[in-house]
Design a protein around this motif. Structure first.
Motif, PDB file in Angstrom:
ATOM      1  N   LYS A 123      38.875  51.747  42.069  1.00 40.12           N
ATOM      2  CA  LYS A 123      38.196  52.070  43.324  1.00 40.12           C
ATOM      3  C   LYS A 123      38.369  53.548  43.665  1.00 40.12           C
TER       4      LYS A 123
ATOM      5  N   CYS B  41      34.166  38.917  44.626  1.00 41.88           N
ATOM      6  CA  CYS B  41      33.849  39.589  43.370  1.00 41.88           C
ATOM      7  C   CYS B  41      33.260  38.594  42.380  1.00 41.88           C
TER       8      CYS B  41
ATOM      9  N   HIS C 161      27.982  40.967  41.293  1.00 42.25           N
ATOM     10  CA  HIS C 161      28.405  41.949  42.287  1.00 42.25           C
ATOM     11  C   HIS C 161      29.895  42.223  42.098  1.00 42.25           C
ATOM     12  N   GLN C 162      30.186  43.266  41.331  1.00 39.92           N
ATOM     13  CA  GLN C 162      31.564  43.642  41.056  1.00 39.92           C
ATOM     14  C   GLN C 162      32.120  44.469  42.218  1.00 39.92           C
ATOM     15  N   VAL C 163      33.346  44.155  42.620  1.00 45.35           N
ATOM     16  CA  VAL C 163      34.047  44.887  43.677  1.00 45.35           C
ATOM     17  C   VAL C 163      35.288  45.512  43.055  1.00 45.35           C
ATOM     18  N   LYS C 164      35.354  46.812  43.068  1.00 44.66           N
ATOM     19  CA  LYS C 164      36.461  47.535  42.453  1.00 44.66           C
ATOM     20  C   LYS C 164      37.601  47.689  43.450  1.00 44.66           C
TER      21      LYS C 164
ATOM     22  N   VAL D 279      29.591  44.523  50.924  1.00 47.38           N
ATOM     23  CA  VAL D 279      30.173  43.243  50.491  1.00 47.38           C
ATOM     24  C   VAL D 279      29.960  42.187  51.565  1.00 47.38           C
TER      25      VAL D 279
ATOM     26  N   ASP E 162      38.124  36.447  43.770  1.00 46.04           N
ATOM     27  CA  ASP E 162      37.313  36.066  42.616  1.00 46.04           C
ATOM     28  C   ASP E 162      37.583  34.603  42.300  1.00 46.04           C
TER      29      ASP E 162
ATOM     30  N   TYR F 278      39.290  45.487  51.303  1.00 45.17           N
ATOM     31  CA  TYR F 278      38.441  45.580  50.119  1.00 45.17           C
ATOM     32  C   TYR F 278      37.016  45.100  50.382  1.00 45.17           C
TER      33      TYR F 278
END
Length: 282
Positions: A153, A141, A145-148, A71, A28, A66
Motif C-alpha cells: 500500500k 479483498c 477488486h484487490q485491496v493493498k 472500497v 478476504d 484499510y
C-alpha cells in the motif's frame, strides 16, 4: 458499544441498542477474524445540507483504515446503486468551516477508524442493507477488486504521488490556453474602451459606466496617460511658481540691504559735515 445479549436467528439481521444494525466484515475469503460495522439510517433533522438526503443516507460506524471510499462504495453497491460516499474522522456536518487548500496540497489523512455517510440512489437500498444477515460477512479483498495493505500500500501511494509527464504537460497546456484567452479578451476590452473614450473635436471625453458599486471614470490606457501628463504639467507649474516666489523674496532682501547701506553712508556724511562746520554768529 457492546452487542445485545439477545440471541438472533441465523440469517437474520443483528440489531443492538441505539438502533444500529451489525454488519460483519471480512478482509478476504481466507481470513478467520471478522470486523463489525454498525449502521443505521441517517436522521439528523437539524442538518440542512442537500448532500445527505434523510431518506437515502446510511450512517456507518467503525470503518477500518484499510477501507477507502472506493472500497466502501464497492461493498455497499450490492444493496443498490451508490451515489456518494463520505468518510470522516468523526460525525459532523458536511459544511464545516476549514482551510481551503489547492488540489496539489492535500493534508495528511489520519490513520484510524472512521465514520461514513453512504448515499444511495433509491431509499429501498437502506432497508436492504439493514436487513442483511450478520452471519454473511462482506468480503473486502477479492480477485476482481484487490485491496493493498502494508508495504504494498505504501509503495502504491508513493508511486501515485508522482504526476506523469504527459498529464503534467496536459495541465500546463490547458493553463496556458486559458491564460492566452484571458489576455486576448483583456486586449479586446481595452481596445473597445479606448475607442469609446476618444476625445471629440472640442476636447470632451466620453466616460462610460463601470461595474456596479464603482465610480464612473475613464478606464482606458489613453485616458490614464492623459491624466498622468496633466498631473505632471500641474506639478511643473507649481515648481515654477515656487521658483519665482523665492526669487522675488531674495530681490526684496537685496533691496532692503542696499537701502540700509545707503542710509549708513548718508549718516556718516552728515556727521562729517557737522564736524567741519564753523560757528559764525554774524
Amino acid at each position: 458499544m457492546a452487542p445485545s445479549e439477545k440471541k438472533h436467528a441465523k440469517g437474520q439481521p443483528c440489531i443492538i441498542p441505539g438502533g444500529f444494525t451489525v454488519l460483519s466484515l471480512q478482509f478476504d475469503s481466507d481470513s478467520v477474524a471478522q470486523h463489525k460495522l454498525y449502521l443505521k439510517e441517517h436522521k439528523v433533522r437539524a442538518e440542512k445540507s442537500s448532500g445527505r438526503p434523510l431518506d437515502r443516507t446510511l450512517f456507518v460506524l467503525n470503518i477500518p483504515p484499510y477501507c477507502s471510499e472506493g472500497v466502501i462504495r464497492e461493498l455497499f453497491s450490492q444493496f443498490g446503486d451508490v451515489q456518494f460516499v463520505e468518510l470522516r474522522d468523526h460525525p459532523g456536518s458536511s459544511q464545516e468551516a476549514g482551510p481551503k487548500l489547492s488540489k496539489f496540497f492535500k493534508p495528511v489523512s489520519k490513520q484510524g477508524f472512521k465514520v461514513g455517510y453512504i448515499v444511495f440512489q433509491n431509499s429501498s437500498s437502506i432497508a436492504a442493507a439493514k436487513s442483511h444477515s450478520h452471519d454473511v460477512p462482506l468480503v473486502v479483498c477479492t480477485e476482481e477488486h484487490q485491496v493493498k495493505t502494508g508495504v504494498q500500500k505504501w509503495i502504491k501511494q508513493y508511486t501515485d504521488s508522482f504526476i506523469q509527464p504527459d498529464k503534467l504537460q496536459q495541465i500546463v497546456d490547458s493553463f496556458m490556453d486559458d491564460y492566452d484567452k484571458r489576455k486576448e479578451e483583456e486586449a479586446e476590452r481595452q481596445k473597445k474602451e479606448a475607442e469609446q473614450q476618444q476625445e471629440d473635436e472640442e476636447g470632451w471625453v466620453k466616460v462610460t459606466r463601470g461595474q456596479k458599486g464603482t465610480k464612473a471614470r475613464p478606464h482606458s490606457e489613453a485616458a490614464n496617460q492623459k491624466t498622468l501628463r496633466k498631473e505632471m504639467r500641474k506639478k511643473k507649474r507649481k515648481e515654477l511658481m515656487n521658483f519665482y516666489t523665492w526669487q522675488h523674496r531674495n530681490t526684496q532682501k537685496e533691496h532692503i540691504a542696499e537701502l540700509r547701506k545707503k542710509f549708513e553712508e548718508d549718516k556718516q556724511r552728515i556727521a562729517l559735515l557737522r564736524a567741519q562746520r564753523k560757528f559764525k554768529p554774524y
